[in-house]
Design a protein around this motif. Structure first.
Motif, mmCIF file in Angstrom:
data_model
loop_
_atom_site.group_PDB
_atom_site.id
_atom_site.type_symbol
_atom_site.label_atom_id
_atom_site.label_comp_id
_atom_site.label_asym_id
_atom_site.label_seq_id
_atom_site.Cartn_x
_atom_site.Cartn_y
_atom_site.Cartn_z
ATOM 1 N N SER A 60 -47.937 -5.656 8.121
ATOM 2 C CA SER A 60 -48.325 -5.327 9.499
ATOM 3 C C SER A 60 -47.429 -4.254 10.090
ATOM 4 O O SER A 60 -47.896 -3.388 10.835
ATOM 5 C CB SER A 60 -48.280 -6.591 10.368
ATOM 6 O OG SER A 60 -46.974 -7.131 10.406
ATOM 7 N N HIS A 69 -48.559 -0.981 8.610
ATOM 8 C CA HIS A 69 -50.016 -0.804 8.659
ATOM 9 C C HIS A 69 -50.599 -0.549 7.265
ATOM 10 O O HIS A 69 -51.354 0.404 7.040
ATOM 11 C CB HIS A 69 -50.383 0.345 9.602
ATOM 12 C CG HIS A 69 -49.758 0.249 10.957
ATOM 13 N ND1 HIS A 69 -50.104 -0.718 11.874
ATOM 14 C CD2 HIS A 69 -48.758 0.972 11.540
ATOM 15 C CE1 HIS A 69 -49.379 -0.566 12.975
ATOM 16 N NE2 HIS A 69 -48.553 0.434 12.797
ATOM 17 N N ASN A 125 -48.917 5.329 6.082
ATOM 18 C CA ASN A 125 -48.800 5.270 7.547
ATOM 19 C C ASN A 125 -47.359 5.201 8.037
ATOM 20 O O ASN A 125 -47.122 5.052 9.235
ATOM 21 C CB ASN A 125 -49.564 4.053 8.075
ATOM 22 C CG ASN A 125 -51.061 4.184 7.865
ATOM 23 O OD1 ASN A 125 -51.632 5.254 8.071
ATOM 24 N ND2 ASN A 125 -51.703 3.112 7.434
#
Length: 504
Positions: free
Chosen positions: A164, A167, A283
């Protein structure tokens, strides 16, 4: 004499000065106590400067082995240390581990803990064969499962909030796991395959959660450590650096004989990440990725076993500073990260016997395959390990005694002290170091004692069920495991009685 040996001698001398100063502190002449104090501070400064020099991923390291088997001694000295090969440059100044604790570290730690304890896990969503609770166990046996990277990376990355935080797309992560598995299986090696890579990842994860180090390292450091653990032997051919250099292998020529395999593992992995289908870090912020890549390269290169002696000496010195409450800054986070990965890489002998003996069998077969090749390709036709004559028992005793035990001894001390530092900081209570135990302590003793029992009383012919490929007689070995357990139990009872006698 190499710098690392000078460092070791100086550390011992410094400890002796401190002991003499402490004994004279009450009744000794004040002027002598003051002089010893100044000498101690000066030695601390010199010691610190030497550690500072060694902190730059040096290859200057030596280790002295005492063993009755000259072949095994030679292998240990050549594999886990190195003569000076290049000039060293002074490293940047060591930073205290406490300096890397960020203001939000405690909040981040709580978030990670909540995620680990959550009932709804990826294992259920993705129908994985295990859950994070099993991977939290030091005794977990990776060899019992197929495609170990698929579940270990998904669960461990999720547990540390890496998916998380950066990402990471789950499908991209799955693609990466499959590609990573293909790389590890490229040469179909008995030991350095996807089971070993996933095992080192899971062991590194355990080292983090069994101590308070999750609260010490930054998020990018944890991500780099776990990623490095997973990829550290990517595309390993099952042959060591010495063989590649001696046979003038293409990889040795590409990397100029310097950490040949480790350079290849890191370089090949970052080439893989150029594929968008596998680039799980797409990312990540550009500046953060630069830091991440640099740290990963440093960690993977540090898995070169030739760095063992230097790394352990640096950590021993760090523990000395912590133990004496010296004001001299302690080891930087990179050194501790390197030690954790190195420890995980050689951790087989610290696991329960049933897990350890399978790994020992596989690594020995890989050694013997190289020995078979050495008979063909070496002019002197003298293999490092000959499957017909190598004393497997003495090899395991020497490896545990001179390599594994010193590594986990200093790591245990450092982990416990940093755990206590953090616990005391949070609870503001006094905690006793002796009350803490770590999961590998008993199994490491048991495994070493088992080999010693076999060495004294065993029949080496009965121990080996098959020589090519190597198959050990597990049932026969189990008899000596039970004997070793009895010895340790009696030893523990004796120590308990002795402590009671001394305290009364």
């Amino acid at each position: 004499m190499t710098t690392v040996n000078i460092l070791g001698r100086l550390r011992i001398a410094t400890e002796q000065v401190r002991k003499v100063q402490s004994s004279l502190a009450k009744d000794g002449p004040p002027d002598q106590v003051e002089i010893l104090g100044k000498v101690g501070k000066e030695l601390d400064g010199i010691l610190y400067n030497l550690v500072d020099i060694l902190s730059d991923d040096t290859r200057q390291s030596e280790i002295n082995i005492t063993s009755n088997d000259g072949q095994i001694s030679k292998w240990l000295e050549q594999t886990f240390s190195s003569k000076p090969q290049r000039s060293t440059t002074a490293a940047s100044r060591f930073e205290s581990i406490k300096a890397v604790i960020q203001a939000s570290s405690f909040v981040n730690a709580l978030q990670r803990q909540v995620r680990q304890n959550a009932k709804e896990r990826l294992s259920a969503v993705l129908d994985l064969p295990v859950d994070i609770y099993k991977l939290n166990l030091w005794s977990f046996n990776m060899m019992e499962y197929d495609e170990p990277f698929v579940f270990s990376i998904l669960l461990i990355f999720d547990a540390h909030d890496i998916i998380s935080r950066y990402h990471i797309d789950i499908e991209t992560l799955k693609n990466f796991c499959r590609a990573l598995t293909d790389g590890y299986q490229k040469y179909q090696t008995p030991y350095h395959n996807d089971f070993h890579g996933a095992d080192v990842l899971q062991t590194t994860h355990c080292l983090l959660i069994k101590s308070s180090l999750m609260n010490v390292f930054t998020q990018i450091e944890i991500a780099a450590l776990l990623f490095s653990a997973a990829i550290h032997d990517y595309e390993h051919p099952g042959l060591n650096n010495g063989y590649l250099v001696k046979t003038k292998n293409d990889l040795a020529l590409i990397y100029n004989d310097f950490s040949v395999l480790e350079n290849h593992h890191a370089s090949s992995m970052f080439k893989l990440l150029r594929d968008k289908r596998c680039n799980i870090w797409s990312n990540m912020d550009t500046n953060e990725y630069r830091t991440f890549r640099s740290l990963v390269i440093s960690l993977v290169l540090a898995t070169d076993m030739a760095n063992h002696a230097s790394l352990i000496e640096r950590m021993s010195t760090y523990f000395y500073f912590k133990e004496t409450n010296s004001t001299t800054p302690s080891a930087d986070s990179k050194t501790l990260l390197q030690t954790l990965l190195h420890a995980a890489d050689i951790s087989n002998a610290t696991k329960p016997w049933s897990v350890y003996i399978q790994s020992a069998e596989r690594i020995m077969e890989e050694f013997f395959i190289q020995g078979d090749l050495e008979k063909i390709n070496y002019e002197d036709r003298k293999p490092t390990f000959d499957r017909e004559s190598t004393d497997i028992v003495q090899l395991q005793i020497g490896f545990i005694t001179h390599i594994v035990h010193p590594t986990f001894d200093v790591l245990s001390k450092v982990l416990l002290i940093d755990s206590l530092d953090y616990a005391q900081k949070e609870s503001k209570a006094t905690t006793n170091l002796s009350n803490y135990t770590l999961p590998w302590q008993y199994d490491l003793q048991l495994n070493l004692e088992t080999w010693k029992q076999i060495s004294r009383n065993g029949d080496l012919k009965k121990m080996i069920a098959k020589r090519k490929p190597l198959k050990l007689n597990y049932d026969y070995l189990q008899e000596y495991v039970e004997k070793a357990k009895t010895v340790l139990r009696k030893r523990s009872q004796h120590d308990l009685l002795l402590n009671c006698a001394l305290s009364s």
